[in-house]
Scaffold this motif. Structure first.
Motif, mmCIF file in Angstrom:
data_model
loop_
_atom_site.group_PDB
_atom_site.id
_atom_site.type_symbol
_atom_site.label_atom_id
_atom_site.label_comp_id
_atom_site.label_asym_id
_atom_site.label_seq_id
_atom_site.Cartn_x
_atom_site.Cartn_y
_atom_site.Cartn_z
ATOM 1 N N TYR A 94 -60.861 78.236 -27.568
ATOM 2 C CA TYR A 94 -62.111 78.267 -28.339
ATOM 3 C C TYR A 94 -63.086 77.142 -27.995
ATOM 4 N N THR A 95 -62.605 76.078 -27.383
ATOM 5 C CA THR A 95 -63.467 74.931 -27.109
ATOM 6 C C THR A 95 -63.063 74.259 -25.810
ATOM 7 N N HIS A 96 -64.037 73.634 -25.175
ATOM 8 C CA HIS A 96 -63.748 72.844 -23.971
ATOM 9 C C HIS A 96 -63.221 71.457 -24.327
ATOM 10 N N LEU A 97 -62.993 71.215 -25.613
ATOM 11 C CA LEU A 97 -62.531 69.896 -26.040
ATOM 12 C C LEU A 97 -61.138 69.940 -26.685
ATOM 13 N N PRO A 98 -60.196 70.692 -26.131
ATOM 14 C CA PRO A 98 -58.847 70.669 -26.732
ATOM 15 C C PRO A 98 -58.211 69.287 -26.655
ATOM 16 N N GLN A 99 -58.631 68.488 -25.655
ATOM 17 C CA GLN A 99 -58.095 67.125 -25.522
ATOM 18 C C GLN A 99 -58.472 66.262 -26.723
ATOM 19 N N LEU A 100 -59.598 66.578 -27.351
ATOM 20 C CA LEU A 100 -59.998 65.833 -28.549
ATOM 21 C C LEU A 100 -59.034 66.128 -29.706
ATOM 22 N N PHE A 101 -58.609 67.380 -29.827
ATOM 23 C CA PHE A 101 -57.639 67.747 -30.861
ATOM 24 C C PHE A 101 -56.272 67.138 -30.554
ATOM 25 N N LEU A 102 -55.904 67.113 -29.268
ATOM 26 C CA LEU A 102 -54.653 66.447 -28.896
ATOM 27 C C LEU A 102 -54.725 64.963 -29.228
ATOM 28 N N GLY A 103 -55.887 64.360 -28.973
ATOM 29 C CA GLY A 103 -56.066 62.948 -29.285
ATOM 30 C C GLY A 103 -55.873 62.670 -30.767
ATOM 31 N N ALA A 104 -56.416 63.560 -31.608
ATOM 32 C CA ALA A 104 -56.236 63.400 -33.051
ATOM 33 C C ALA A 104 -54.776 63.579 -33.441
ATOM 34 N N ALA A 105 -54.110 64.575 -32.839
ATOM 35 C CA ALA A 105 -52.707 64.823 -33.149
ATOM 36 C C ALA A 105 -51.827 63.656 -32.705
ATOM 37 N N PHE A 106 -52.080 63.130 -31.503
ATOM 38 C CA PHE A 106 -51.286 62.027 -30.968
ATOM 39 C C PHE A 106 -51.599 60.707 -31.672
ATOM 40 N N SER A 107 -52.741 60.636 -32.340
ATOM 41 C CA SER A 107 -53.127 59.398 -33.016
ATOM 42 C C SER A 107 -52.775 59.403 -34.494
ATOM 43 N N ASN A 111 -56.847 54.980 -29.570
ATOM 44 C CA ASN A 111 -55.838 55.883 -29.025
ATOM 45 C C ASN A 111 -56.396 57.277 -28.777
ATOM 46 N N LEU A 112 -57.322 57.721 -29.628
ATOM 47 C CA LEU A 112 -57.955 59.014 -29.400
ATOM 48 C C LEU A 112 -58.708 59.004 -28.068
ATOM 49 N N LEU A 113 -59.456 57.938 -27.818
ATOM 50 C CA LEU A 113 -60.193 57.821 -26.551
ATOM 51 C C LEU A 113 -59.237 57.797 -25.361
ATOM 52 N N TRP A 114 -58.144 57.050 -25.515
ATOM 53 C CA TRP A 114 -57.164 56.957 -24.440
ATOM 54 C C TRP A 114 -56.518 58.315 -24.170
ATOM 55 N N THR A 115 -56.185 59.052 -25.222
ATOM 56 C CA THR A 115 -55.556 60.360 -25.061
ATOM 57 C C THR A 115 -56.479 61.333 -24.359
ATOM 58 N N VAL A 116 -57.751 61.351 -24.742
ATOM 59 C CA VAL A 116 -58.705 62.235 -24.061
ATOM 60 C C VAL A 116 -58.790 61.875 -22.581
ATOM 61 N N ALA A 117 -58.766 60.589 -22.257
ATOM 62 C CA ALA A 117 -58.842 60.160 -20.859
ATOM 63 C C ALA A 117 -57.630 60.628 -20.068
ATOM 64 N N TYR A 118 -56.413 60.339 -20.581
ATOM 65 C CA TYR A 118 -55.248 60.690 -19.765
ATOM 66 C C TYR A 118 -54.953 62.186 -19.786
ATOM 67 N N ASP A 119 -55.312 62.876 -20.861
ATOM 68 C CA ASP A 119 -55.065 64.319 -20.854
ATOM 69 C C ASP A 119 -56.104 65.051 -20.012
ATOM 70 N N LEU A 148 -64.430 56.359 -20.770
ATOM 71 C CA LEU A 148 -63.453 56.427 -21.869
ATOM 72 C C LEU A 148 -62.441 55.286 -21.776
ATOM 73 N N GLN A 149 -61.964 55.030 -20.569
ATOM 74 C CA GLN A 149 -60.990 53.950 -20.375
ATOM 75 C C GLN A 149 -61.598 52.595 -20.695
ATOM 76 N N SER A 150 -62.844 52.408 -20.340
ATOM 77 C CA SER A 150 -63.524 51.150 -20.662
ATOM 78 C C SER A 150 -63.662 50.976 -22.167
ATOM 79 N N LEU A 151 -63.966 52.070 -22.850
ATOM 80 C CA LEU A 151 -64.080 52.010 -24.314
ATOM 81 C C LEU A 151 -62.734 51.703 -24.967
ATOM 82 N N VAL A 152 -61.658 52.225 -24.390
ATOM 83 C CA VAL A 152 -60.315 51.924 -24.902
ATOM 84 C C VAL A 152 -60.068 50.422 -24.870
#
Length: 294
Positions: free
Chosen positions: A143-156, A181-189, A223-227
């Motif tokens: 449904y979205t091009h941002l599933p990594q954002l949802f993973l980031g929320a779940a992992f955080s 951690n949300l920013l980091w998860t989006v970056a690595y995922d 994203l990594q810099s923001l982390v």
């Protein structure tokens, strides 16, 4: 003396379950574990209680396994078309969809029971949000091009839970850590999604790797810099010292190395860069522990 050997059919079945739950691939557990430990140590301002350490270590293991089961259930009709996932037990038919759902429910309930029995009311309420995120994330890529954002929320989400269990409240610093951690998860995922980008484009699966396109490396670098920036802010607010900031320097160096690895966007290199994030998380944790010790 006799040795009991499992029947071949049962051994094969257990092996397939283990593969479904990624027991042979602990990287996801580790990437979930490090920020949970960051939260426990920061909330305790040093060594957390042994009870919380055991509860959240087991909880991370159970919920990551549960997440893998429901993820493969959601992807059971598309994994067979992706080079990296075509041999997964559910995609290949060796495990039935109902079995995956049953494993998800059993593992999630086991994790929830630990929260109910051994933590406080606030942590219990927060755990409900964690269960919802774990369930909905795998379906977001449709449904979205941002599933990594949802993973980031779940992992955080383990961060406010761990903080609540250790300190009895969720301080503002916990939400700052959640953001890092949300920013980091989006970056690595996104690095992880770059491995499958060609296949995902063919079958219509959405990801940040597809959304970012040719700007993928630049956006990951931002994203990594923001982390690093947010973690440095946390260090300042928590009054941490040299060991912690050394851990951040090591993390930053590893991020630079990851950028070097993916400079040509090759599948294996992107996967190696994703895996390298385990050491980045460990570096921050080690710096945090040493800082509180000395």
């Amino acid at each position: 003396m006799t040795t009991t050997v499992l029947p071949p059919d049962l051994r094969t079945r257990l092996t397939d379950y283990a593969r479904l739950l990624r027991l042979d691939r602990p990287i996801g557990t580790l990437l979930l574990l490090w920020p949970t430990y960051w939260a426990l140590w920061l909330a305790a301002e040093g060594m957390p209680s042994l009870a919380n350490l055991v509860i959240f270590t087991l909880g991370v293991f159970l919920m990551r396994a549960a997440g893998c089961a429901i993820n493969d259930f959601a992807d059971r009709k598309v994994d067979g078309h992706v080079k990296r996932t075509k041999d997964r037990p559910l995609a290949s038919g060796r495990v039935k969809p109902a079995e995956a759902v049953a494993l998800f429910l059993g593992l999630a309930l086991a994790a929830f029971a630990m929260v109910v029995l051994f933590t406080n009311t606030l942590t219990l309420y927060l755990s409900i949000g964690g269960l919802v995120l774990a369930f909905i994330y795998p379906f977001m890529k449709r449904y979205t091009h941002l599933p990594q954002l949802f993973l980031g929320a779940a992992f955080s989400w383990a961060i406010p839970m761990a903080w609540a269990a250790e300190a009895g409240e969720v301080a503002r610093l916990a939400w700052l850590l959640f953001t890092a951690n949300l920013l980091w998860t989006v970056a690595y995922d996104t690095l992880y999604a770059m491995v499958d980008r060609d296949d995902d484009l063919k079958i219509g699966i959405k990801s940040t790797a597809i959304l970012f396109g040719e700007n993928d490396r630049a956006i990951i670098a931002i994203l990594q810099s923001l982390v690093i920036l947010v973690l440095a802010m946390i260090g300042h607010q928590a009054g941490l010292g040299g060991f912690y900031y050394t851990g951040l320097v090591v993390m930053a160096c590893l991020f630079i190395y990851q950028q070097h690895l993916v400079r040509y966007r090759k599948r294996d290199a992107c996967f190696a860069a994703f895996l390298n994030n385990n050491w980045a998380g460990l570096a921050v944790f080690a710096g945090l522990v040493l800082d509180y010790l000395w």
